[in-house]
Design a protein around this motif. Structure first.
Motif, mmCIF file in Angstrom:
data_model
loop_
_atom_site.group_PDB
_atom_site.id
_atom_site.type_symbol
_atom_site.label_atom_id
_atom_site.label_comp_id
_atom_site.label_asym_id
_atom_site.label_seq_id
_atom_site.Cartn_x
_atom_site.Cartn_y
_atom_site.Cartn_z
ATOM 1 N N TYR A 151 0.693 -1.233 -0.146
ATOM 2 C CA TYR A 151 -0.136 -0.006 -0.046
ATOM 3 C C TYR A 151 1.069 1.016 0.112
ATOM 4 C CZ TYR A 151 1.174 0.628 4.990
ATOM 5 O OH TYR A 151 1.762 0.675 6.134
ATOM 6 N N THR A 152 0.364 2.273 -0.226
ATOM 7 C CA THR A 152 1.247 3.832 -0.192
ATOM 8 C C THR A 152 0.659 4.292 1.045
ATOM 9 O OG1 THR A 152 -0.459 4.701 -1.772
ATOM 10 C CG2 THR A 152 1.607 3.886 -2.605
ATOM 11 N N SER A 153 1.762 5.322 1.725
ATOM 12 C CA SER A 153 1.243 6.166 2.799
ATOM 13 C C SER A 153 2.199 7.369 2.710
ATOM 14 C CB SER A 153 1.665 5.066 4.082
ATOM 15 O OG SER A 153 1.707 5.880 5.093
ATOM 16 N N GLU A 154 2.004 8.288 3.405
ATOM 17 C CA GLU A 154 2.705 9.512 3.695
ATOM 18 C C GLU A 154 3.151 9.641 5.035
ATOM 19 O OE1 GLU A 154 -0.341 12.399 2.453
ATOM 20 O OE2 GLU A 154 1.078 13.105 0.941
ATOM 21 N N ALA A 155 3.140 8.385 5.643
ATOM 22 C CA ALA A 155 3.761 8.270 7.283
ATOM 23 C C ALA A 155 4.968 8.842 7.386
ATOM 24 C CB ALA A 155 3.645 7.030 7.699
ATOM 25 N N SER A 156 5.973 8.866 6.223
ATOM 26 C CA SER A 156 7.449 9.221 6.305
ATOM 27 C C SER A 156 7.382 10.713 5.921
ATOM 28 C CB SER A 156 8.203 8.477 5.314
ATOM 29 O OG SER A 156 8.041 8.621 3.930
ATOM 30 N N GLY A 157 6.383 11.377 5.380
ATOM 31 C CA GLY A 157 6.469 12.899 5.205
ATOM 32 C C GLY A 157 6.224 12.819 3.590
ATOM 33 N N TRP A 158 6.619 11.843 2.928
ATOM 34 C CA TRP A 158 6.491 11.717 1.316
ATOM 35 C C TRP A 158 5.630 10.419 0.942
ATOM 36 C CZ3 TRP A 158 8.808 15.394 -1.603
ATOM 37 C CH2 TRP A 158 9.495 16.254 -1.157
ATOM 38 N N HIS A 159 5.152 10.676 -0.088
ATOM 39 C CA HIS A 159 4.066 9.395 -0.370
ATOM 40 C C HIS A 159 4.913 8.042 -0.881
ATOM 41 C CE1 HIS A 159 0.539 7.810 -3.141
ATOM 42 N NE2 HIS A 159 0.035 7.924 -1.769
ATOM 43 N N HIS A 160 5.116 7.099 -0.149
ATOM 44 C CA HIS A 160 5.986 6.127 -0.728
ATOM 45 C C HIS A 160 5.124 4.566 -0.656
ATOM 46 C CE1 HIS A 160 9.644 7.915 -1.638
ATOM 47 N NE2 HIS A 160 9.745 8.665 -0.480
ATOM 48 N N LEU A 161 5.893 3.597 -0.815
ATOM 49 C CA LEU A 161 5.577 2.278 -1.062
ATOM 50 C C LEU A 161 5.646 1.581 0.265
ATOM 51 C CD1 LEU A 161 3.812 0.226 -2.765
ATOM 52 C CD2 LEU A 161 6.105 -0.628 -3.447
ATOM 53 N N TRP A 162 4.846 0.874 1.058
ATOM 54 C CA TRP A 162 5.086 0.219 2.053
ATOM 55 C C TRP A 162 4.393 -1.169 2.041
ATOM 56 C CZ3 TRP A 162 6.399 2.367 7.341
ATOM 57 C CH2 TRP A 162 6.809 3.612 7.068
ATOM 58 N N THR A 163 4.672 -2.367 2.817
ATOM 59 C CA THR A 163 4.129 -3.457 2.961
ATOM 60 C C THR A 163 3.795 -3.843 4.547
ATOM 61 O OG1 THR A 163 6.315 -4.743 3.247
ATOM 62 C CG2 THR A 163 5.287 -4.286 1.003
ATOM 63 N N VAL A 164 2.741 -4.593 4.615
ATOM 64 C CA VAL A 164 2.356 -4.837 5.816
ATOM 65 C C VAL A 164 1.820 -6.168 5.991
ATOM 66 C CG1 VAL A 164 -0.267 -4.202 5.658
ATOM 67 C CG2 VAL A 164 0.624 -4.339 7.986
ATOM 68 N N ASP A 165 2.188 -7.166 6.847
ATOM 69 C CA ASP A 165 2.018 -8.411 7.049
ATOM 70 C C ASP A 165 0.512 -8.659 7.778
ATOM 71 O OD1 ASP A 165 2.877 -8.460 9.480
ATOM 72 O OD2 ASP A 165 4.683 -9.478 8.955
ATOM 73 N N THR A 166 0.184 -9.939 7.727
ATOM 74 C CA THR A 166 -1.049 -10.035 8.547
ATOM 75 C C THR A 166 -0.699 -10.047 10.037
ATOM 76 O OG1 THR A 166 -0.620 -12.599 8.563
ATOM 77 C CG2 THR A 166 -2.061 -11.830 6.927
ATOM 78 N N ALA A 167 0.252 -9.967 10.566
ATOM 79 C CA ALA A 167 0.803 -9.703 12.013
ATOM 80 C C ALA A 167 0.700 -8.196 12.211
ATOM 81 C CB ALA A 167 2.101 -10.298 12.558
ATOM 82 N N GLY A 168 0.573 -7.395 11.209
ATOM 83 C CA GLY A 168 0.456 -6.050 11.369
ATOM 84 C C GLY A 168 1.853 -5.426 11.421
ATOM 85 N N VAL A 169 2.829 -5.895 10.915
ATOM 86 C CA VAL A 169 4.300 -5.422 10.827
ATOM 87 C C VAL A 169 4.543 -4.765 9.552
ATOM 88 C CG1 VAL A 169 6.749 -6.101 10.842
ATOM 89 C CG2 VAL A 169 5.278 -7.428 12.276
ATOM 90 N N THR A 170 5.067 -3.574 9.510
ATOM 91 C CA THR A 170 5.047 -2.675 8.614
ATOM 92 C C THR A 170 6.436 -2.483 7.960
ATOM 93 O OG1 THR A 170 5.063 -0.562 9.765
ATOM 94 C CG2 THR A 170 2.961 -1.353 9.059
ATOM 95 N N LYS A 171 6.667 -2.437 6.602
ATOM 96 C CA LYS A 171 8.119 -1.985 6.247
ATOM 97 C C LYS A 171 8.043 -1.088 4.801
ATOM 98 C CE LYS A 171 11.672 -4.416 3.526
ATOM 99 N NZ LYS A 171 11.982 -5.642 2.935
ATOM 100 N N GLN A 172 9.049 -0.193 5.045
ATOM 101 C CA GLN A 172 8.833 0.990 3.899
ATOM 102 C C GLN A 172 9.753 0.465 2.842
ATOM 103 O OE1 GLN A 172 9.760 4.867 5.446
ATOM 104 N NE2 GLN A 172 9.512 5.796 3.225
ATOM 105 N N LEU A 173 9.305 0.457 1.600
ATOM 106 C CA LEU A 173 10.115 -0.286 0.560
ATOM 107 C C LEU A 173 10.708 0.872 -0.366
ATOM 108 C CD1 LEU A 173 7.822 -3.105 -1.004
ATOM 109 C CD2 LEU A 173 9.457 -2.924 0.784
ATOM 110 N N THR A 174 10.054 2.044 -0.427
ATOM 111 C CA THR A 174 10.661 3.455 -1.106
ATOM 112 C C THR A 174 11.269 4.315 -0.133
ATOM 113 O OG1 THR A 174 8.772 4.091 -1.827
ATOM 114 C CG2 THR A 174 9.812 2.656 -3.354
ATOM 115 N N THR A 175 11.984 5.026 -0.238
ATOM 116 C CA THR A 175 12.339 6.256 0.543
ATOM 117 C C THR A 175 12.847 7.375 -0.405
ATOM 118 O OG1 THR A 175 14.637 5.583 1.060
ATOM 119 C CG2 THR A 175 12.905 4.647 2.557
ATOM 120 N N GLY A 176 12.674 8.492 0.341
ATOM 121 C CA GLY A 176 13.416 9.737 -0.399
ATOM 122 C C GLY A 176 12.629 10.805 -0.401
#
Length: 361
Positions: free
Chosen positions: A242-267
């Motif tokens: 999914y995408t999110s602005e949580a880092s301040g910029w609109h980037h690609l993230w993932t989340v697993d069924t346990a709720g653990v998130t990971k940011q795939l793109t940064t900058g």
């Protein structure tokens, strides 16, 4: 599988034979009569007092039983009320459930204004969309079990639970994993400040787990229109992109069924569109990495890493459409100095892009 013909019809195609099979069909539920205690009690009393009424009911019940016993398989019923709009129809890969988004009709008041500047010299009254504060429809997710023998008016959809958010919400998207075992639903609050990604139990419609909660006190980005970045299941069936602005910029993230998130793109740039490749091994991303006013197509491994630029069209804004086999790119290239043109661009190949149109001629 292929969605076609209408929003309530879902077709499956066999790749080898090309055979089409209809999986769903529409059914408009009749308006139910308003039951009152007096009417209910009167009907019950009639059945108790008159043998003829009892026989009528028994005949109806036996006819219904014969209809079900002698029925032939039919496409699964997608029920809708007369004024409802159905969209995003989908059937799980397991073939057990069908899901769809239901948008009810709401009564709104058009905005009227006077058009004073007109070549006739008269004032014309014109209408426009409802004002921003108008009532919004409560968009829900419906789920039905796939039953080829179900009698249409007996099918009652399960609605995804919207309790617990603390404010009115609507469903923006629903997504099944490849295995057909999990259903993720994307909820957006009516004030556009909160977004939730939730696992829903298709049997009951109850919330199983809240995976992501995003909040912006100003306004969440229009990820469903301005930046087409839908919630997407990865091949493992247990991870969502999914995408999110949580880092301040609109980037690609993932989340697993346990709720653990990971940011795939940064900058200090934004992901403006993303989709999974046909072979499920990488992402296609349209980003502003080069410059805030530019847009180009990149590829990235499914687990993250370096981005590889695909288009080689120079400075500008590229809107990309990939061929079905993802070997050729059709690109609409625009710059501040030139009108937009269409190019055919090999993906990862040496040949130069081929210009298809010459704007301004």
């Amino acid at each position: 599988r292929l969605r076609a013909l209408a929003t309530t019809i879902y077709l499956a195609v066999e790749p080898e034979s090309g055979t089409l099979r209809q999986l769903t069909r529409a059914f408009t539920t009749p308006d139910a009569p308003r039951a009152t205690p007096v009417v209910t009690a009167l009907r019950q009393q009639q059945e108790e007092l008159f043998d003829f009424v009892k026989r009528q009911k028994a005949d109806r019940d036996s006819a219904l039983a014969r209809t079900r016993r002698d029925a032939i398989p039919q496409p699964t019923v997608i029920p809708r009320r007369r004024d409802d709009t159905i969209s995003q129809l989908d059937v799980s890969a397991s073939g057990k459930h069908a899901s769809f988004i239901v948008t009810p009709r709401v009564e709104t008041t058009q905005t009227f204004y006077g058009d004073y500047v007109h070549d006739s010299g008269h004032v014309f009254q014109r209408s426009s969309r409802p004002k921003v504060g108008a009532v919004q429809p409560m968009v829900r997710l419906g789920i039905v079990k796939v039953d080829p023998y179900a009698i249409p008016d007996s099918v009652k959809p399960v609605l995804a639970d919207t309790a617990g958010f603390g404010k009115p919400v609507s469903v923006m998207q629903a997504s099944w994993n490849r295995q057909g075992t999990r259903l993720a639903v994307d909820f957006l609050s009516h004030d556009y400040k909160d977004r939730w990604i939730v696992l829903i139990d298709p049997e009951t419609g109850k919330q199983q787990k809240q995976l992501v909660h995003l909040r912006d006190d100003a306004w969440l980005v229009h990820y469903w229109t301005a930046m087409p970045t839908p919630v997407t299941w990865l091949p493992d069936g247990a991870t969502l992109a999914y995408t999110s602005e949580a880092s301040g910029w609109h980037h690609l993230w993932t989340v697993d069924t346990a709720g653990v998130t990971k940011q795939l793109t940064t900058g200090d740039w934004e992901v403006r569109a993303v989709r999974l490749s046909g072979d499920q091994t990488r992402f296609w991303l349209e980003t502003s990495m080069e410059h805030p006013s530019e847009r180009h197509l990149y590829s990235m491994a499914i687990n993250g890493g370096a981005l590889t630029r695909i288009d080689q069209l120079g400075e500008g804004e590229v809107t990309a459409v990939l061929s079905p086999d993802e070997s050729v790119l059709a690109a609409r290239m625009a710059t501040p100095r030139e009108l937009a043109d269409i190019y055919l661009h090999p993906v990862g190949g040496a040949p130069k892009p081929t210009r298809i149109t010459q704007s301004g001629t």
